[in-house]
Design an enzyme around this catalytic site. Structure first.
Site, PDB file in Angstrom:
ATOM      1  N   VAL A 196       1.266  -1.133   0.008  1.00  0.00           N
ATOM      2  CA  VAL A 196       0.145   0.110  -0.051  1.00  0.00           C
ATOM      3  C   VAL A 196       0.513   1.152  -0.205  1.00  0.00           C
ATOM      4  CG1 VAL A 196      -1.592   0.945   1.172  1.00  0.00           C
ATOM      5  CG2 VAL A 196      -1.727  -1.269   1.427  1.00  0.00           C
ATOM      6  N   CYS A 197       0.289   2.467  -0.905  1.00  0.00           N
ATOM      7  CA  CYS A 197       1.317   3.201  -0.919  1.00  0.00           C
ATOM      8  C   CYS A 197       2.595   3.103  -0.785  1.00  0.00           C
ATOM      9  CB  CYS A 197       0.597   4.505   0.385  1.00  0.00           C
ATOM     10  SG  CYS A 197       1.231   5.907   0.056  1.00  0.00           S
TER      11      CYS A 197
END
Length: 229
Positions: free
Chosen positions: A131-132
């Site tokens: 994520v990210c």
């Protein structure tokens, strides 16, 4: 499917909590087909996030031999102004609050995390998700060359510079590597993982429970190349 979410000092809490809650709910809806736990390369410990000193506890050691999937979050810290240079090189010095995000991500290279992630990437039966800025952890460790991936929009150029094929999409599925873009994409990533691994009925049930509709098209390297608009 057993999922380990890897914590490291300075992690972004929402990168962790959003997919954790989605996957946990998916496990409940599927009567145990999905299990999820927080882990760290150092083993069970209290891990301080980069957001206000919020602490989460890793209850297990990160172990690619136990996990079917390992999920890596990004970091929470200073983004900085365009052109602003960090005061120290990524990966040097002791961790502290309010550092530049690239410094926090780079510091993971001084831990056992890169070796464990390489083990996971090399294992044919383990999927790695991020994520990210989690994809930048992999990229900085030299594990994403030639792979399609995404990250927060401010880090796409950095991701591309490592030899990865940076894609501006909400979620990118590159087989055994699945990456999410900005912080809230952890919700979309988690729901897609449920759909892919357990089935759309479970994913839909969790989507309804959370009163959240997934955003964006899942990008895959399939089909014709789009013409320029």
């Amino acid at each position: 499917m057993h999922v380990q979410i890897s914590l490291f000092d300075g992690f972004d809490p929402l990168d962790v909590i959003a997919p954790y809650e989605v996957l946990y709910a998916g496990g409940t809806a599927s009567e145990g087909a999905v299990t999820v736990e927080l882990a760290s390369a150092e083993g069970p410990r209290e891990v301080i996030s980069g957001t206000g000193g919020l602490v989460l506890r890793a209850t297990a050691a990160l172990d690619p031999e136990r996990a079917d999937m390992i999920l890596v979050p990004g970091a929470s810290g200073r983004v900085g102004e365009p052109g602003e240079v960090p005061e120290e090189e990524a990966g040097t010095g002791e961790w502290k609050q309010s550092e530049f995000i690239p410094v926090l991500l780079g510091r993971t290279l001084t831990t056992e995390l890169p070796a464990l992630l390489k083990q996971a990437m090399d294992a044919p039966d383990v999927t790695v998700a991020t994520v990210c800025g989690g994809s930048l952890v992999l990229a900085m460790a030299g594990l994403l060359e030639g792979r399609h991936a995404t990250t927060h929009h401010t880090g796409l150029d950095m991701l591309d510079a490592t030899g990865a094929h940076a894609v501006r999409a909400r979620v990118v599925d590159d087989g055994d590597l699945i990456t999410g873009a900005g912080v809230t994409s952890g919700l979309d990533l988690g729901l897609y993982l449920l759909e892919r691994e357990v089935g759309p009925r479970i994913a839909h049930a969790v989507e309804e429970l959370f009163a959240y509709e997934r955003r964006g098209t899942i990008w895959r390297a399939k089909g014709p190349t789009p013409a320029t608009f």
